[in-house]
Design a protein around this motif. Structure first.
Motif, PDB file in Angstrom:
ATOM      1  N   GLN A 238       0.827  -1.150  -0.101  1.00 31.51           N
ATOM      2  CA  GLN A 238       0.189  -0.194  -0.195  1.00 31.51           C
ATOM      3  C   GLN A 238       0.852   1.053   0.164  1.00 31.51           C
ATOM      4  OE1 GLN A 238      -0.499  -3.166   1.026  1.00 31.51           O
ATOM      5  NE2 GLN A 238      -2.549  -3.208   0.878  1.00 31.51           N
ATOM      6  N   LEU A 239       2.361   1.332   0.438  1.00 36.51           N
ATOM      7  CA  LEU A 239       3.035   2.204   0.411  1.00 36.51           C
ATOM      8  C   LEU A 239       3.347   2.995  -0.858  1.00 36.51           C
ATOM      9  CD1 LEU A 239       5.256   4.029   1.949  1.00 36.51           C
ATOM     10  CD2 LEU A 239       6.572   2.567   1.032  1.00 36.51           C
ATOM     11  N   ALA A 240       3.730   1.562  -2.375  1.00 34.87           N
ATOM     12  CA  ALA A 240       2.939   2.523  -3.406  1.00 34.87           C
ATOM     13  C   ALA A 240       1.986   3.371  -3.466  1.00 34.87           C
ATOM     14  CB  ALA A 240       3.361   1.029  -4.586  1.00 34.87           C
ATOM     15  N   ALA A 241       0.887   3.412  -3.107  1.00 33.69           N
ATOM     16  CA  ALA A 241      -0.634   4.588  -3.270  1.00 33.69           C
ATOM     17  C   ALA A 241       0.392   5.800  -2.684  1.00 33.69           C
ATOM     18  CB  ALA A 241      -0.813   4.690  -2.925  1.00 33.69           C
TER      19      ALA A 241
ATOM     20  N   LYS B  79       0.157   0.524  -9.748  1.00 33.97           N
ATOM     21  CA  LYS B  79       0.957   0.959  -9.272  1.00 33.97           C
ATOM     22  C   LYS B  79       1.869   0.356  -8.121  1.00 33.97           C
ATOM     23  CE  LYS B  79      -2.858   3.932  -7.504  1.00 33.97           C
ATOM     24  NZ  LYS B  79      -4.163   3.890  -6.084  1.00 33.97           N
ATOM     25  N   VAL B  80       1.938  -0.586  -8.033  1.00 33.29           N
ATOM     26  CA  VAL B  80       3.179  -1.164  -7.789  1.00 33.29           C
ATOM     27  C   VAL B  80       3.715  -2.078  -8.498  1.00 33.29           C
ATOM     28  CG1 VAL B  80       3.642  -4.213  -6.136  1.00 33.29           C
ATOM     29  CG2 VAL B  80       1.628  -2.567  -5.557  1.00 33.29           C
ATOM     30  N   ALA B  81       3.640  -1.881  -9.866  1.00 36.51           N
ATOM     31  CA  ALA B  81       4.533  -2.299 -10.806  1.00 36.51           C
ATOM     32  C   ALA B  81       5.401  -0.908 -11.301  1.00 36.51           C
ATOM     33  CB  ALA B  81       3.919  -2.662 -12.210  1.00 36.51           C
ATOM     34  N   ALA B  82       4.153   0.388 -10.848  1.00 31.86           N
ATOM     35  CA  ALA B  82       5.206   1.981 -10.976  1.00 31.86           C
ATOM     36  C   ALA B  82       6.249   1.731 -10.019  1.00 31.86           C
ATOM     37  CB  ALA B  82       4.176   2.376 -10.873  1.00 31.86           C
ATOM     38  N   ALA B  83       6.178   1.339  -8.612  1.00 32.16           N
ATOM     39  CA  ALA B  83       6.893   1.355  -8.127  1.00 32.16           C
ATOM     40  C   ALA B  83       8.208   0.368  -8.389  1.00 32.16           C
ATOM     41  CB  ALA B  83       6.731   1.073  -7.148  1.00 32.16           C
ATOM     42  N   ALA B  84       8.056  -0.277  -8.625  1.00 28.63           N
ATOM     43  CA  ALA B  84       9.441  -1.630  -8.867  1.00 28.63           C
ATOM     44  C   ALA B  84       9.622  -0.542 -10.069  1.00 28.63           C
ATOM     45  CB  ALA B  84       8.449  -3.262  -9.619  1.00 28.63           C
ATOM     46  N   LYS B  85       9.275  -0.221 -11.269  1.00 28.43           N
ATOM     47  CA  LYS B  85      10.236   0.349 -12.342  1.00 28.43           C
ATOM     48  C   LYS B  85      10.722   1.004 -11.892  1.00 28.43           C
ATOM     49  CE  LYS B  85       6.812  -0.648 -16.704  1.00 28.43           C
ATOM     50  NZ  LYS B  85       5.386  -0.558 -16.919  1.00 28.43           N
ATOM     51  N   ALA B  86      10.791   2.347 -10.858  1.00 28.99           N
ATOM     52  CA  ALA B  86      11.299   3.279 -10.284  1.00 28.99           C
ATOM     53  C   ALA B  86      12.304   2.577  -9.427  1.00 28.99           C
ATOM     54  CB  ALA B  86      10.425   4.083  -9.179  1.00 28.99           C
ATOM     55  N   GLY B  87      13.056   1.460  -9.289  1.00 27.42           N
ATOM     56  CA  GLY B  87      13.636   1.156  -8.543  1.00 27.42           C
ATOM     57  C   GLY B  87      13.054   0.524  -7.364  1.00 27.42           C
TER      58      GLY B  87
ATOM     59  N   GLU C 195      -4.358  -1.017  -8.953  1.00 27.87           N
ATOM     60  CA  GLU C 195      -4.017  -1.525  -7.372  1.00 27.87           C
ATOM     61  C   GLU C 195      -2.339  -2.393  -7.921  1.00 27.87           C
ATOM     62  OE1 GLU C 195      -3.607  -2.483  -2.435  1.00 27.87           O
ATOM     63  OE2 GLU C 195      -5.534  -3.038  -4.114  1.00 27.87           O
ATOM     64  N   LYS C 196      -2.522  -2.744  -8.698  1.00 27.30           N
ATOM     65  CA  LYS C 196      -1.504  -3.670  -9.066  1.00 27.30           C
ATOM     66  C   LYS C 196      -0.478  -3.023 -10.100  1.00 27.30           C
ATOM     67  CE  LYS C 196      -3.357  -8.465  -9.227  1.00 27.30           C
ATOM     68  NZ  LYS C 196      -4.095  -9.534 -10.081  1.00 27.30           N
TER      69      LYS C 196
END
Length: 531
Positions: A371-374, A398-406, A395-396
């Motif tokens: 949930q921190l990804a939001a 947002k998580v993928a975007a966080a992963a792409k951001a490192g 929601e998925k």
């Protein structure tokens, strides 16, 4: 070296020394001509290894352990190799009754442990195990690798610990750096001794991380000197109204040291800004209205929140996280962040900004639920994904975007790895909100390709949480964890090419005598060929 599939004749070929090259534990997919009524041949010790190793080469006669066997430790880092040898001797003496003295010096027959920092292809946790008539040689670049090699050696021996280590070479290293299990001692309280038992059970299958959920609405389980009522009052309860309890700092340090000796890092979790009723009940000043609620013994979630607008809240966060960080040598500190339904989105983001900054000041890396990804994950923060098949695409994404951001991901999909989910409708303990999780479902997925848009390189590893709303005893704990946590161990360690349900189910079945000998309660899943 060529890779061969497991077939009915493989054990015979290995035993005869006919098979050369490298053996992968990858099963055939539909091309095995064995008739349905022809029972599979018994697995050789190499074939039965779990997790499946990266490479096995069978070669001639092995080494027979006996009363004269010596464990020899070469030079190591401040005596650490000697300590690994002593622990291995202890683990082998238990079932075998052999004396197995540990001596300095790596030359001579017996079991030899040595560090080779230049060994190619082993990484930080990999190892090479070589067995022949003159002994068994365990080689690694680090003591952690030597420890893992010792756990493989244990599996190559009969459950009694007496017998012959088959001749050949195992060359092995993990797929993922983070291979974890989580225990929740907040909903129902469990002692340090029970958690130590789990550490031993996990470490023998190369699980290297223990995440401990220390606080929740129902209980605060760790002593904090600067806020003593957290444990004294907030820890005196649990789901259903039991007495609860808490760990002293000394007990927590003892667990961390015990786990560290087995190369298991402890990741403590202080859940915030939600899941905090135990803290709110202990200190009225943490509530926006200055009134402490009653202690809570139910199982609902999402109703509690720290008061984001009060500076006293951040003094609390700093004090608590500072004391926990000082007790924990590992790199990670988990700050929860899930199901904060009573915290408005803007307040949640502002709170997590400040909480993450505290973690950084104390020299730790943030871990939080996905949930921190939001909000605004701090640089390098690790997100733990617990979604499932019904989790929304938004929601998925947002998580993928966080992963792409490192931001590295730890995968804990609830409908795959939540060990508190029932196996099937008749399972007595456990819950089913994420669906039933049979043994096959827990194993039969690929972490490296699980989330759309998330490459394997972004996956730090996998973790199997065990929540305890409906788990109250050691027997229930073990029944829910075993054998599914062994699938977690293989998903985290073994090469992707080795992951095959049919082959795994046979190797899992071969672990039953070992689990029984250790007194582990486990679920005899009907889809596993136990006999």
């Amino acid at each position: 070296m060529r890779v061969l599939r497991l077939r009915r004749t493989l054990g015979t070929l290995l035993a005869l020394g006919v098979l050369g090259g490298s053996v992968s534990c990858t099963a055939a997919h539909g091309d095995d001509a064995r008739p349905a009524d022809d029972p599979p041949a018994a697995l050789t010790p190499f074939e039965a290894l779990l997790p499946a190793p990266a490479s096995v080469r069978a070669a001639g006669p092995g080494y027979a352990l006996g009363p004269g066997t010596v464990i020899r430790t070469g030079a190591g880092r401040d005596g650490e190799v000697r300590r690994v040898g002593e622990l291995l001797a202890q683990q082998l003496r238990g079932p075998s009754g052999l004396p197995l003295p540990v001596v300095d010096g790596g030359r001579g027959d017996g079991i030899r442990l040595g560090i080779d920092e230049d060994a190619a292809g082993l990484g930080d946790e990999g190892y090479r195990l070589e067995s022949g008539p003159g002994g068994v040689t365990l080689t690694a670049r680090t003591p952690a690798g030597l420890f893992h090699a010792g756990q493989t050696l244990r599996q190559l021996l009969p459950v009694t610990g007496r017998g012959t280590v088959p001749g050949g070479t195992v060359t092995d290293r993990p797929r993922f750096r983070y291979r974890g299990a989580m225990v929740d001692i907040a909903r129902h309280f469990f002692s340090v001794e029970q958690v130590k038992r789990y550490v031993d059970q996990l470490a023998q299958y190369k699980v290297n991380t223990l995440h401990v959920h220390l606080t929740d609405d129902q209980g605060w389980r760790i002593a904090i000197d600067s806020w003593p009522r957290l444990a004294e009052y907030g820890g005196a309860g649990e789901v259903g109204g039991g007495p609860g309890g808490h760990w002293t700092k000394e007990e927590y340090r003892d667990l961390v040291a015990y786990a560290g000796e087995r190369y298991v890092d402890v990741v403590p979790e202080i859940d915030m800004p939600g899941h905090v009723n135990a803290a709110l009940a202990s200190y009225a000043e943490l509530n926006c209205d200055g009134k402490a609620p009653a202690r809570y013994t139910g199982v609902k979630v999402g109703f509690s929140s720290l008061c984001v607008g009060k500076e006293r809240t951040y003094e609390f966060v700093d004090d608590v996280l500072g004391e926990i960080a000082a007790l924990t040598p590992g790199r990670y500190l988990h700050i929860g962040g899930d199901e904060a339904h009573s915290t408005p989105a803007a307040d949640y983001a502002a709170f997590m900004d400040r909480a993450q900054a505290v973690v950084g000041r104390y020299g730790k890396t943030v871990v939080a639920w996905h949930q921190l990804a939001a909000a605004r994950p701090a640089p390098g923060a690790v997100l733990q994904y617990w979604g499932h098949d019904r989790t929304t695409a938004a929601e998925k994404t947002k998580v993928a975007a966080a992963a792409k951001a490192g931001h590295p991901l730890v995968l804990s999909p609830a409908d795959r790895l939540y060990l508190d989910m029932k196996y099937e409708a008749a399972t007595k303990p456990g819950l089913a909100w994420a669906g039933y999780v049979p043994v096959k479902r827990a194993y039969d997925w690929n972490p490296g390709a699980y989330l759309a848009g998330v490459p394997e390189s972004a996956v730090l590893g996998v973790e199997a949480p065990l929540w305890t709303e409906a788990v109250t005893t050691r027997a229930e704990w073990e029944l829910m964890a075993f054998p599914r946590v062994l699938g977690l161990a293989e998903l985290g360690w073994s090469p992707a090419a080795a992951l095959d349900w049919t082959a795994y189910s046979r190797r899992l079945a071969a672990q039953a005598p070992r689990l029984e000998a250790q007194g582990i309660t486990f679920y005899r899943a009907p889809e596993v060929p136990w006999s």
